[in-house]
Design a protein around this motif. Structure first.
Motif, PDB file in Angstrom:
ATOM      1  N   ALA A   1      -6.786   4.009  -6.779  1.00 24.29           N
ATOM      2  CA  ALA A   1      -7.546   3.922  -5.531  1.00 24.29           C
ATOM      3  C   ALA A   1      -7.529   2.495  -4.995  1.00 24.29           C
ATOM      4  O   ALA A   1      -7.395   2.266  -3.786  1.00 24.29           O
ATOM      5  CB  ALA A   1      -8.981   4.392  -5.757  1.00 24.29           C
ATOM      6  N   GLN A   2      -7.645   1.534  -5.897  1.00 23.50           N
ATOM      7  CA  GLN A   2      -7.634   0.145  -5.471  1.00 23.50           C
ATOM      8  C   GLN A   2      -6.279  -0.248  -4.897  1.00 23.50           C
ATOM      9  O   GLN A   2      -6.212  -0.923  -3.868  1.00 23.50           O
ATOM     10  CB  GLN A   2      -7.994  -0.766  -6.650  1.00 23.50           C
ATOM     11  CG  GLN A   2      -8.173  -2.227  -6.232  1.00 23.50           C
ATOM     12  CD  GLN A   2      -8.295  -3.141  -7.418  1.00 23.50           C
ATOM     13  OE1 GLN A   2      -7.327  -3.325  -8.148  1.00 23.50           O
ATOM     14  NE2 GLN A   2      -9.481  -3.691  -7.644  1.00 23.50           N
ATOM     15  N   GLN A   3      -5.214   0.201  -5.560  1.00 28.49           N
ATOM     16  CA  GLN A   3      -3.867  -0.129  -5.073  1.00 28.49           C
ATOM     17  C   GLN A   3      -3.621   0.498  -3.698  1.00 28.49           C
ATOM     18  O   GLN A   3      -3.026  -0.130  -2.812  1.00 28.49           O
ATOM     19  CB  GLN A   3      -2.808   0.364  -6.071  1.00 28.49           C
ATOM     20  CG  GLN A   3      -2.847  -0.318  -7.430  1.00 28.49           C
ATOM     21  CD  GLN A   3      -2.333  -1.753  -7.403  1.00 28.49           C
ATOM     22  OE1 GLN A   3      -2.329  -2.404  -6.356  1.00 28.49           O
ATOM     23  NE2 GLN A   3      -1.925  -2.265  -8.547  1.00 28.49           N
ATOM     24  N   ARG A   4      -4.082   1.745  -3.514  1.00 27.89           N
ATOM     25  CA  ARG A   4      -3.892   2.400  -2.223  1.00 27.89           C
ATOM     26  C   ARG A   4      -4.645   1.650  -1.121  1.00 27.89           C
ATOM     27  O   ARG A   4      -4.147   1.482  -0.007  1.00 27.89           O
ATOM     28  CB  ARG A   4      -4.383   3.851  -2.284  1.00 27.89           C
ATOM     29  CG  ARG A   4      -3.473   4.787  -3.065  1.00 27.89           C
ATOM     30  CD  ARG A   4      -3.810   6.248  -2.770  1.00 27.89           C
ATOM     31  NE  ARG A   4      -5.203   6.569  -3.070  1.00 27.89           N
ATOM     32  CZ  ARG A   4      -5.611   6.982  -4.278  1.00 27.89           C
ATOM     33  NH1 ARG A   4      -4.740   7.095  -5.285  1.00 27.89           N
ATOM     34  NH2 ARG A   4      -6.881   7.276  -4.474  1.00 27.89           N
ATOM     35  N   TYR A   5      -5.823   1.181  -1.459  1.00 26.10           N
ATOM     36  CA  TYR A   5      -6.609   0.458  -0.451  1.00 26.10           C
ATOM     37  C   TYR A   5      -5.943  -0.875  -0.118  1.00 26.10           C
ATOM     38  O   TYR A   5      -5.846  -1.262   1.053  1.00 26.10           O
ATOM     39  CB  TYR A   5      -8.035   0.225  -0.955  1.00 26.10           C
ATOM     40  CG  TYR A   5      -8.872  -0.568   0.024  1.00 26.10           C
ATOM     41  CD1 TYR A   5      -9.293  -0.001   1.227  1.00 26.10           C
ATOM     42  CD2 TYR A   5      -9.211  -1.893  -0.243  1.00 26.10           C
ATOM     43  CE1 TYR A   5     -10.045  -0.724   2.137  1.00 26.10           C
ATOM     44  CE2 TYR A   5      -9.963  -2.633   0.664  1.00 26.10           C
ATOM     45  CZ  TYR A   5     -10.375  -2.038   1.858  1.00 26.10           C
ATOM     46  OH  TYR A   5     -11.104  -2.758   2.755  1.00 26.10           O
ATOM     47  N   ARG A   6      -5.474  -1.598  -1.139  1.00 22.82           N
ATOM     48  CA  ARG A   6      -4.799  -2.867  -0.891  1.00 22.82           C
ATOM     49  C   ARG A   6      -3.580  -2.653  -0.001  1.00 22.82           C
ATOM     50  O   ARG A   6      -3.314  -3.438   0.911  1.00 22.82           O
ATOM     51  CB  ARG A   6      -4.384  -3.517  -2.209  1.00 22.82           C
ATOM     52  CG  ARG A   6      -5.545  -3.971  -3.085  1.00 22.82           C
ATOM     53  CD  ARG A   6      -5.032  -4.572  -4.403  1.00 22.82           C
ATOM     54  NE  ARG A   6      -4.348  -5.842  -4.161  1.00 22.82           N
ATOM     55  CZ  ARG A   6      -4.944  -7.025  -4.173  1.00 22.82           C
ATOM     56  NH1 ARG A   6      -6.246  -7.110  -4.409  1.00 22.82           N
ATOM     57  NH2 ARG A   6      -4.269  -8.119  -3.952  1.00 22.82           N
ATOM     58  N   GLN A   7      -2.853  -1.584  -0.261  1.00 25.75           N
ATOM     59  CA  GLN A   7      -1.673  -1.296   0.532  1.00 25.75           C
ATOM     60  C   GLN A   7      -2.054  -0.977   1.979  1.00 25.75           C
ATOM     61  O   GLN A   7      -1.379  -1.389   2.922  1.00 25.75           O
ATOM     62  CB  GLN A   7      -0.905  -0.113  -0.080  1.00 25.75           C
ATOM     63  CG  GLN A   7       0.424   0.192   0.616  1.00 25.75           C
ATOM     64  CD  GLN A   7       1.168   1.331  -0.062  1.00 25.75           C
ATOM     65  OE1 GLN A   7       0.663   1.954  -0.999  1.00 25.75           O
ATOM     66  NE2 GLN A   7       2.372   1.618   0.408  1.00 25.75           N
TER      67      GLN A   7
END
Length: 532
Positions: A500-506
């Motif tokens: 979830a964090q990686q998707r948000y950063r992207q």
């Protein structure tokens, strides 16, 4: 001798008639500004209680207040070069916005500030300040001038589109330029003038006024900012604090500037008026330091603005912004305050904070303080209801709102935002709410605490002698609202959290990070909102 005088008198009479006719034509052509020329000016000699400067980043703030005048002056550079004069009186404001090619525009600190009272030819009193300031710039152009409500100035700051209703008259007299306008209902007026002490005025191809520095130094200005909205009654430090500080701190001075007998201001400059939630939360934190006068002023401002059904007013539209809304929405020429009741959290704060105050008085065991409290509760609003009746109406509102969930024990019956409203509590924006409709703070913290506070108030006898028998379901409601936190607690695995964090950063254009740099361990999230 007589024969000699007759032609002379005839010539003089013709000249006088011509002069009178020309004067009338001039007044008709020039319009409202000259009709409101200043007849009398008084320097208010009272020493300023508040007179200090606070610099935050590229914004210089000057706070000035004496017995009759309160003004927060804001001088900004950077993306927005502006000078704003904000008055708690009527929540009114005057603003100048500038454009400049200079990269290092900088304001000096205001100097020689004095309070003024002026009277116009229509017998309207104007109150404000006069001061001097240095503008370190080679050249700046005045892009916009607004004389109105702080709400109008605030909206322009968001949109850069001025309201068409806010037309003003400009008058140039040598080195001084003045802007003047009547309030939409004619009951008040605004005036702003800028006199060049060093430098000069020019006009560019866009017909904008331009301030040009002299060859031997920066631009030097004298400004006068005036509003006709009646001043509030300042609560002086000696009356505000339980023990007045001998050497006031910056926080003490700021609090003093925001405190008036009619109300506490939520903030300055953009929120220089009443806000219910801000008043109650601030009062709860400041209770140990405030005097009884200040506490009663704050509670009184909330109680007198309540809806008859017991709901607490979140905000008020006053002064010209109220006039503007009445004209646009009801085609009425009225400055009657408009109160906003869309927020839900402040409805539960009132009994909580008031019960805490009652508890403090009880602990002190001071009979005089208790007698004063009872006298305070006997005061009456404009509608004729006592303050005690207003408090009970709020308690009834809280109890009624608690019943649906208490009976069903279903999440659907928790406290939601009001229908058709996108905001409703302290996360006061659509982005802050993240699409949520059911707030954690109201359902898990505030409502249960308000039920307990009502019991405290009932046992104390402040509700005109009403006892717990007046709310027979109170204990039942308290028991049914003890475990609402379960609807807001969600556990997720580390893997899920990392993805979830990686998707948000992207999604926001940030680079990916390695697994060790993301969240570690299992994650427990207390969601502030239930989305559905």
């Amino acid at each position: 001798m007589v024969q000699t005088l007759v032609p002379v008198l005839w010539w003089l009479s013709q000249k006088m008639i011509t002069a009178i006719l020309l004067s009338l034509v001039y007044l008709c052509l020039v319009g409202p500004y000259e009709l409101h020329a200043v007849e009398q000016e008084n320097t208010l000699p009272t020493k300023a209680e508040i007179d200090f400067t606070l610099i935050r980043g590229k914004q210089l703030n000057h706070f000035f207040r004496n017995e009759q005048v309160a003004v927060h002056s804001v001088f900004s550079t950077g993306d927005k070069i502006r000078a704003i004069f904000s008055f708690p009186a009527g929540n009114s404001g005057l603003g100048l916005w500038f454009d400049s090619d200079d990269e290092n525009v900088r304001w000096g600190e205001p100097e020689s500030t004095i309070a003024l009272e002026r009277s116009s030819s229509t017998n309207q009193s104007l109150w404000g300040i006069q001061g001097e300031i240095t503008l370190h710039a080679r050249k700046v152009a005045i892009r916009q001038v607004l004389l109105s409500s702080n709400r109008v100035l605030r909206d322009y700051g968001y949109s850069d589109v001025p309201r068409k209703e806010m037309e003003h008259k400009r008058n140039m007299n040598g080195a001084e330029v003045s802007w003047f306008r009547q309030r939409l209902d004619g009951k008040s007026a605004y005036q702003l003038s800028v006199q060049v002490l060093a430098g000069k005025w020019l006009e560019n191809a866009k017909n904008e006024l331009v301030l040009m520095a002299a060859t031997d130094g920066p631009i030097r200005l004298k400004y006068t900012a005036l509003s006709g909205d009646p001043p509030l009654t300042p609560m002086q430090a000696s009356k505000l604090f339980a023990v007045a500080p001998q050497h006031p701190s910056l926080a003490d001075n700021i609090l003093t500037f925001l405190s008036y007998e009619e109300k506490f201001l939520a903030g300055s400059w953009r929120f220089a008026t009443y806000f219910g939630r801000d008043t109650l939360l601030s009062l709860r934190m400041l209770l140990p330091r405030l005097s009884a006068d200040a506490i009663e002023s704050a509670f009184g401002s909330v109680i007198t603005r309540m809806h008859p059904n017991g709901s607490v007013a979140h905000e008020e539209d006053i002064g010209e912004f109220a006039v503007l809304r009445h004209k646009l929405e009801q085609n009425q020429n009225s400055d009657r305050p408009i109160y906003d009741y869309k927020m839900i959290d402040d409805d539960y704060l009132l009994t909580i904070v008031f019960a805490h105050y009652v508890t403090l008085i009880k602990k002190r065991g001071n009979s005089a303080s208790w007698a004063r409290l009872k006298q305070f509760l006997s005061r009456r609003t404009m509608s004729g209801r006592s303050y005690a009746q207003q408090l009970r109406a709020n308690a009834e509102w809280v109890v009624a709102s608690a019943k649906p969930y208490a009976r069903s024990q279903k999440a659907r019956d928790l406290i939601h935002l009001k229908k058709h409203e996108k905001v409703g509590q302290w996360r006061d924006s659509e982005e802050g709410l993240a699409g949520g409709r059911v707030p954690y703070d109201v359902n898990v913290v505030l409502l249960p605490a308000a039920l307990e506070a009502i019991e405290v108030l009932l046992r104390s006898g402040v509700f005109d002698g009403h006892t717990l028998l007046a709310f027979p379901e109170l204990k039942y409601l308290q028991q049914r609202w003890v475990d609402t936190g379960k609807y807001f607690r969600i556990s997720v695995s580390q893997t899920h959290a990392e993805h979830a964090q990686q998707r948000y950063r992207q999604s926001i254009g940030w680079p990916k990070v390695s697994s060790g740099e993301t969240l570690s361990g299992s994650l427990v999230v207390w969601y502030l909102w239930v989305l559905h």
